[in-house]
Design a protein around this motif. Structure first.
Motif, mmCIF file in Angstrom:
data_model
loop_
_atom_site.group_PDB
_atom_site.id
_atom_site.type_symbol
_atom_site.label_atom_id
_atom_site.label_comp_id
_atom_site.label_asym_id
_atom_site.label_seq_id
_atom_site.Cartn_x
_atom_site.Cartn_y
_atom_site.Cartn_z
ATOM 1 N N ALA A 100 21.459 -36.389 14.792
ATOM 2 C CA ALA A 100 22.368 -38.036 13.862
ATOM 3 C C ALA A 100 22.673 -39.353 13.696
ATOM 4 O O ALA A 100 22.360 -40.708 14.105
ATOM 5 N N GLU A 103 22.587 -40.116 17.746
ATOM 6 C CA GLU A 103 21.360 -40.923 17.891
ATOM 7 C C GLU A 103 21.443 -42.217 17.557
ATOM 8 O O GLU A 103 20.696 -43.926 17.702
ATOM 9 N N SER A 104 22.267 -42.582 16.757
ATOM 10 C CA SER A 104 22.460 -43.992 15.715
ATOM 11 C C SER A 104 23.629 -44.530 16.214
ATOM 12 O O SER A 104 23.725 -45.649 15.278
ATOM 13 N N ASP A 105 24.042 -44.229 17.319
ATOM 14 C CA ASP A 105 25.464 -44.792 17.428
ATOM 15 C C ASP A 105 26.456 -45.057 16.475
ATOM 16 O O ASP A 105 27.161 -46.170 17.198
ATOM 17 N N CYS A 106 26.571 -44.341 16.225
ATOM 18 C CA CYS A 106 27.484 -44.057 15.183
ATOM 19 C C CYS A 106 28.698 -44.168 15.431
ATOM 20 O O CYS A 106 29.574 -43.739 16.527
ATOM 21 N N GLU A 110 31.966 -44.534 10.591
ATOM 22 C CA GLU A 110 29.866 -44.266 10.361
ATOM 23 C C GLU A 110 29.764 -42.584 10.049
ATOM 24 O O GLU A 110 29.309 -41.940 9.486
ATOM 25 N N ARG A 111 30.445 -41.815 11.230
ATOM 26 C CA ARG A 111 30.469 -40.526 11.166
ATOM 27 C C ARG A 111 31.252 -39.872 10.343
ATOM 28 O O ARG A 111 30.372 -39.028 9.940
#
Length: 170
Positions: A100, A103-106, A110-111
């Protein structure tokens, strides 16, 4: 701080690109951001790669990858399918969090936040299960070895949750 973070990311990128080699020594420039964070000497490890820093009496943070733990439980499926499947499903949840994030390009921050919110509760569930099941399994069985491996390397396996730029696997 931003410059230090960039240097550390470059060191980790260099380290990641050496996968499959037997050994790579860090240059003094690569060591500098690690020293700034208080991590010097010792070895990093991940799969077959070991990377040495010059002074073995000092400390470096080491982390392990979940692929090894997952493999132990996969190998234990014929021995104890119920326990092995339980663990493999939980490990898959951890990989789902990582997927996730990708795919969200964190960003790394953010990760890190995603892991704190979603991976840590799964890891707590796993740790509680390990502490209970270690008393119930035969130590020399495949499932016993899987449980023992994960308990032995628990701190290293969890280290990826403390820094957003680290990976759960290499």
């Amino acid at each position: 701080a931003s410059d230090l973070k960039e240097k550390l990311e470059n060191v980790l990128e260099t380290y990641s690109s050496t996968r499959g080699t037997s050994k790579k020594r860090l240059s003094p420039e690569e060591q500098e951001p690690l020293r700034s964070l208080g991590y010097v000497a010792g070895e990093f490890e991940g799969d077959t790669v070991k990377q040495s820093l010059p002074d073995p009496k000092d400390k470096v943070e080491v982390y392990s990858i979940f692929a090894h733990a997952r493999r132990y439980f996969s190998d234990a499926l014929p021995n104890d399918a119920v326990r092995a499947e339980w663990m493999l499903l939980r490990i898959q949840k951890l990989y789902d969090v990582e997927r996730a994030a990708r795919e969200s390009d964190c960003s790394h921050d953010e990760r890190y936040g995603l892991r704190q919110a979603e991976a840590l509760p799964v890891l707590k569930e796993i740790k509680d299960w390990l502490d209970t099941e270690r008393q119930k399994v035969v130590p020399k069985s495949a499932i016993g070895k899987a449980v023992a491996y994960m308990i032995k390397y628990w701190q290293r396996l969890n280290a990826y949750t403390t820094v957003g730029m680290l990976e759960i696997d290499n």
